[in-house]
Design a protein around this motif. Structure first.
Motif, mmCIF file in Angstrom:
data_model
loop_
_atom_site.group_PDB
_atom_site.id
_atom_site.type_symbol
_atom_site.label_atom_id
_atom_site.label_comp_id
_atom_site.label_asym_id
_atom_site.label_seq_id
_atom_site.Cartn_x
_atom_site.Cartn_y
_atom_site.Cartn_z
ATOM 1 N N LYS A 128 0.020 3.547 2.955
ATOM 2 C CA LYS A 128 0.661 3.037 4.181
ATOM 3 C C LYS A 128 2.142 3.394 4.200
ATOM 4 C CE LYS A 128 1.557 -1.181 6.840
ATOM 5 N NZ LYS A 128 1.387 -2.660 6.885
ATOM 6 N N SER A 139 0.825 -1.206 0.000
ATOM 7 C CA SER A 139 0.000 0.000 0.000
ATOM 8 C C SER A 139 0.861 1.258 0.000
ATOM 9 C CB SER A 139 -0.915 0.001 1.235
ATOM 10 O OG SER A 139 -1.519 1.263 1.402
ATOM 11 N N VAL A 157 3.638 5.631 7.109
ATOM 12 C CA VAL A 157 4.665 5.071 7.988
ATOM 13 C C VAL A 157 5.956 5.876 7.898
ATOM 14 C CG1 VAL A 157 6.174 3.083 8.381
ATOM 15 C CG2 VAL A 157 3.722 2.735 7.996
#
Length: 465
Positions: free
Chosen positions: A15, A12, A19
């Motif tokens: 993501k 992803s 992150v």
């Protein structure tokens, strides 16, 4: 080899963006939080000149930090793209030479700034006792610039490998050391402003050590420096680093101009601006981290010719920016009173803090757009686009707007004008980034010629050794 080394080629994108941004921002937030607490401690000493001195010194430190940011952008981009191409040895070589060039320039710049502090602080509007305080603060911090640069480049190397956690700890260590030593030096030892400067120097030493150790332990360290390798990498390093440095210098240029414009309204106005200047990076540390966080994601996928994921990373980074800025602006609005009370802010100083914590904070979305667009330009072979857009934003997009709004609304107008000019150039950067991505996808070039040529040259030098 490429898939093992390059972590962003699958999974992803939102993501990955979240992150990388959050982990990078944790370290930044630690540093910015210490700066924020520094301002609280200095305010507790009861001298308005001290807070103003921090504001003037900050404008000068912005310029010196630009070199570190520029070299770290170059290191991150070169490492990420080399790994995307499946060349870990090439990545290590480029990281080594980027750090070498950066340290050499850092020493020269630190010496130049240190011997001209009286002139530089005068340029940003500092006078009398306030100027003396700013100079004494800077005289302690400036010599540690090469240490800070080493930590920043090492952190960028780690991000280029996709190691967000270890990159985060570089600035976390710096922030932690500063947080512990600040009250000891400022209050216990009674060193005041100089104590805050000494704590910052210790933090830079911690950043340097925390950055180098994981690179040495987990990613093969650095390659041997030789004249041939430096010559081979001079062009690819500075093709990215030079425009990145020039790009970053646009921000302190703007900050210096705004500081000087605010100085016309007195020490309270400069103190208010200094508080806003420390509050902004703390509140929006995640957005500040976007450029360095998104860069490796775009760089690895560009190196692997996954153009759909390059566009996807850009799109998701914009969505992430919008969500985060709105959330932070709401929190700032409801906490504007307690925040002003932390600094015992009254009168004009309090008004400026309230202005920032109101709707003006929403304008930071456009800064986020610029950060993401700059990361795209730096990692897609067009670093000078970042330079022109940033300088446009911080000259044409700042000076006339500040003059216009200050004419009608005084010191409040200075902050409003500074924010308003960013909208036009954010739109320009967004459109230009889309065009760059579309063009690259159409031509489908495996890698910029610079990287291909340098890979061949580096292979020849390796064979000779």
């Amino acid at each position: 080899m490429a898939n093992e080394q390059a972590k962003f080629l699958q999974g992803s994108l939102f993501k990955h963006v979240a992150v990388m941004s959050f982990t990078a921002s944790v370290g930044l937030m630690a540093v910015f939080f210490v700066d924020f607490v520094d301002m609280i401690f200095i305010s507790m000493l009861g001298e308005s000149e001290l807070a103003a001195a921090i504001g003037y010194a900050g404008a000068i430190l912005f310029f010196t930090t630009s070199l570190g940011i520029g070299m770290s952008i170059a290191a991150g981009a070169l490492v990420a793209r080399s790994l995307g191409q499946g060349e870990p040895d090439l990545a290590r070589s480029k990281a080594t030479h980027t750090l070498f060039f950066g340290l050499l320039m850092g020493v020269l710049l630190a010496m130049t700034v240190w011997f001209n502090l009286d002139i530089l602080t005068g340029w940003v509007g500092a006078k009398g006792h306030t100027q003396e305080l700013a100079i004494s603060y800077l005289q302690i911090i400036i010599p540690s610039m090469p240490l800070m640069l080493t930590g920043m480049v090492a952190s960028a190397i780690l991000r280029g490998h996709g190691d967000a956690r270890r990159a985060m700890f570089v600035t976390l260590w710096g922030g932690g050391v500063n947080a512990v030593l600040d009250p000891i030096f400022i209050f216990t030892l009674g060193l005041g402003l100089e104590g805050a400067a000494l704590a910052s120097v210790a933090a830079r030493i911690a950043m340097c050590v925390a950055g180098l150790i994981p690179v040495l332990r987990h990613y093969g360290g650095f390659s041997r420096v030789n004249f041939g390798g430096l010559c081979a990498d001079f062009k690819p390093v500075f093709t990215i680093a030079l425009p990145a440095i020039l790009t970053q210098m646009a921000t302190p240029f703007s900050a210096a101009y705004v500081t000087r414009a605010m100085a016309d309204y007195g020490e309270q106005a400069v103190a208010g601006m200094a508080i806003v200047g420390r509050l902004t990076p703390l509140a929006f540390a995640v957005i500040f981290a976007l450029s360095g966080a998104v860069g490796p994601i775009i760089g690895q996928n560009a190196g692997a010719r996954q153009h759909d994921r390059v566009r996807g990373a850009f799109r998701d980074a914009m969505l992430f920016t919008a969500c985060f800025v709105v959330a932070v602006a709401v929190v700032l609005f409801f906490l504007r009173g307690p925040i002003a009370d932390l600094f015992s802010a009254t009168g004009l100083t309090r008004e400026l803090v309230y202005l920032f914590c109101g709707p003006l904070a929403l304008a930071y979305f456009f800064n986020g757009v610029l950060f993401v667009a700059n990361a795209s330009f730096n990692n897609l072979g067009h670093p000078f686009y970042s330079t022109w857009v940033n300088w446009g934003r911080h000259t044409i997009g700042t000076v006339p707007f500040v003059i216009l709004f200050a004419h009608y609304w005084g010191p409040q107008g200075v902050l409003i004008g500074q924010a308003a000019g960013g909208i036009l150039f954010a739109v320009l950067a967004y459109v230009l980034a889309l065009r760059v991505m579309a063009k690259q996808a159409t031509t489908d070039v495996p890698a910029p010629q610079t990287f291909q040529r340098q890979a061949r040259l580096q292979s020849l030098f390796n064979l000779r050794r």
